[in-house]
Design an enzyme around this catalytic site. Sequence first.
Site, PDB file in Angstrom:
ATOM      1  N   GLY A 106       0.817  -1.203   0.000  1.00 15.75           N
ATOM      2  CA  GLY A 106       0.000   0.000   0.000  1.00 15.75           C
ATOM      3  C   GLY A 106       0.855   1.259   0.000  1.00 15.75           C
ATOM      4  N   THR A 120       3.964   1.163   2.374  1.00 12.38           N
ATOM      5  CA  THR A 120       5.112   0.427   1.823  1.00 12.38           C
ATOM      6  C   THR A 120       5.801   1.251   0.752  1.00 12.38           C
ATOM      7  OG1 THR A 120       4.065  -1.711   2.264  1.00 12.38           O
ATOM      8  CG2 THR A 120       5.805  -1.664   0.605  1.00 12.38           C
ATOM      9  N   GLU A 125       7.965   3.945   2.361  1.00 14.04           N
ATOM     10  CA  GLU A 125       9.172   3.400   2.974  1.00 14.04           C
ATOM     11  C   GLU A 125      10.215   3.047   1.923  1.00 14.04           C
ATOM     12  OE1 GLU A 125       8.770   0.550   6.283  1.00 14.04           O
ATOM     13  OE2 GLU A 125       6.611   0.780   5.987  1.00 14.04           O
ATOM     14  N   GLU A 160       2.602   6.978   7.917  1.00 13.82           N
ATOM     15  CA  GLU A 160       3.495   7.107   9.069  1.00 13.82           C
ATOM     16  C   GLU A 160       3.029   8.266   9.945  1.00 13.82           C
ATOM     17  OE1 GLU A 160       8.173   7.892  10.272  1.00 13.82           O
ATOM     18  OE2 GLU A 160       7.468   8.345   8.259  1.00 13.82           O
TER      19      GLU A 160
END
Length: 314
Positions: A65, A68, A71, A273
């Site tokens: 998603g 991810t 990151e 996040e």
Amino acid sequence: MAGHKAWLVLHGRQASNEELRTAILARREAGWEIAVRLTWEAGDARRLVGEGLAAGYPTVIAGGGDGTLREVAEAMVLAGSAASLAILPLGTANDFARAAGIPLTPAEALTLLEVAPSPVDLGEVDGRLFLNMATGGVGSKVTASTPEELKKALGGAAYLLAGLTRLSELHASFGRFHGPGFHWEGEFLALGIGNGRQAGGGNPLCPGALVDDGLLDLCIVPAPEDTESPLGTLGALISQRILGGAETLSIGARLPWIEVEAPEGLDLNLDGEPANSRSLRFTTRAAALRVHLPPDSPLLCSNCGPRAAEPESY
């Protein structure tokens, strides 16, 4: 395509995805060497990206998603990598992929490996990078607290239900916003600072944003005067399209940097996040990453046509 290699960093929940397995096998039969590595816990994506880059893979695929994707993109940029990024949207919202026009089926998404990558910007705040959007305010709190199972079952209605269960916690935020030629302060319901266009499962907070213009799009949804109660706040959210509904007038700007002051603290969501601070400075890292996007992606300057330099409203 002999000799073409890609390193897939795949969210662990997708390990048993048969449609994905079939799509990867088809790419391999077409001549691609695709190595698959699964994430298990926090920090895995960054570690796995580093392993792929060290092994010399010229392309990294982010499979998962928006979280991810953020990151993986951050890890690649912080590593100073010249590798390209491909996107395999496998999350619930897939906000960046949807806005970029990336196909949502694995087989179609992987065909973009054949498309030359485009240089794109990343947003940056307090040393953290994001590819899509930073959101704040009540809308961010509601979307962050909505269980994945509820979103899968109810779609956009899940956000309304999650908001109803947290009425006592919902209230407008106060902030001061400053950038080149721009200043605004006051109570607001929702905030979007976008490199991409939408967040929270399809809410187009920054519908004019582009990923290769070196700028961030700012959207502020001011709080109406009748939001003293939690129920009024939630009602305003519904009517102002943060949880669905009619179009609304928002305050907008397009800026190379934005400073935000929130005396009471501001909860943010950076592509999944969480963050919190009273003082933030948002900037862009222009052309920081090469990404495989559709040639006709609406997020690219070459496809946008003329637009206003600094939007006053959306």
